[in-house]
Write a protein that holds these residues in place. Structure first.
Motif: not given
Length: 289
Positions: A1-5
């Motif tokens: 669920g984290c940001e793609v960066a």
């Protein structure tokens, strides 16, 4: 669920650790591109994520440009050496992400070196506090977790206040500079041309830089003249109803002047004023032009 960066950083670190564990030599650039390829296969839409673009380009700049800039100076003082290395990282990153910032946000921070130096000592402290706080919560040491997270919060607030102060300095931001997609391609292809061969003389490298700068200036100027000379029409849907806007010489006529759909387009076209108009009026204006 984290940001793609953040996911990009996790995958890269995992590949580095796997290579170290299996005693394989690694090229950082290859690891970066392998990670980017894997993320693109998993979700092609990642390519259009601004954070992902900035993250990949920033890491690429650290791998390719930072070592060369770092070798320019070698201060004897440990403090000066730390400041120079921090500035070198900041400069190398900004050299590659500047076009992306101008393309997406139409602005660029002038005091980027000062902001990075401000956050360099704070970032490790905040990360360590986060890990320590998470561990304390797992061990049900709620009081320790609260203290640690309070320290992290104070560090974050201090960093934000410092950024606000720097933002108030004169000429802190370059604003209203608009780049198109072709400008991005020209910049990065030009940089590739400059760095494609190792020039033996400074004059040769400066000549390459000057050629790219002249080409960029000519292309930018020609496009500006074309934008101001030729009328353009933007057609879009609002609440299921077709709307249109006419742009000519930094002015706009719109059937939906309060629409948010065309706001970004107006900004990019540097529209000085916008007028409400009916479709028949726009048709008449266009015929006159």
């Amino acid at each position: 669920g984290c940001e793609v960066a953040a996911f990009r950083a996790v995958v890269m670190l995992s590949l580095f650790l796997m290579a170290k564990k299996t005693r394989r030599n690694t090229c950082p650039v290859n690891v970066l591109f392998a990670t980017a390829f894997a993320l693109q296969v998993g979700c092609p839409d990642n390519l259009f994520d601004v954070g992902y673009q900035l993250s990949c380009v920033a890491v690429l700049a650290i791998f390719l440009i930072y070592p060369s800039i770092k070798r320019i100076l070698y201060p004897k003082s440990r403090m000066l050496r730390w400041l120079w290395e921090a500035s070198a990282v900041s400069l190398s990153v900004q050299m590659l992400i500047m076009p992306l910032c101008l393309y997406h946000f139409s602005s660029f921070p002038v005091h980027f070196s000062l902001t990075n130096i401000l956050w360099l000592p704070l970032t490790p402290a905040i990360m360590f506090a986060g890990i320590l706080g998470a561990g304390a919560q797992l061990l049900h040491a709620d009081e320790l977790a609260a203290i640690v997270m309070t320290v992290a919060s104070v560090a974050v607030q201090a960093g934000i206040k410092g950024l606000l102060v720097l933002n108030e300095l004169p000429f802190s931001n370059l604003k209203c500079i608009y780049l198109e997609a072709e400008d991005l391609w020209l910049y990065y292809l030009g940089y590739l041309y400059i760095g494609s061969t190792v020039s033996r003389t400074i004059c040769h490298r400066l000549l390459r830089v000057s050629m790219v700068a002249v080409l960029f200036t000519i292309m930018y100027s020609v496009r500006e003249l074309a934008f101001s000379a030729a009328p353009e029409i933007l057609v879009f849907a609002k609440s299921g109803k077709l709307q249109c806007e006419l742009y000519y010489q930094y002015q706009a006529w719109s059937t939906a002047p309060d629409s948010k759909v065309a706001t970004a387009y107006r900004l990019r076209k540097r529209t000085g004023s916008i007028y409400a108009a009916e479709p028949d009026q726009i048709r008449h204006i266009l015929a006159t032009l």
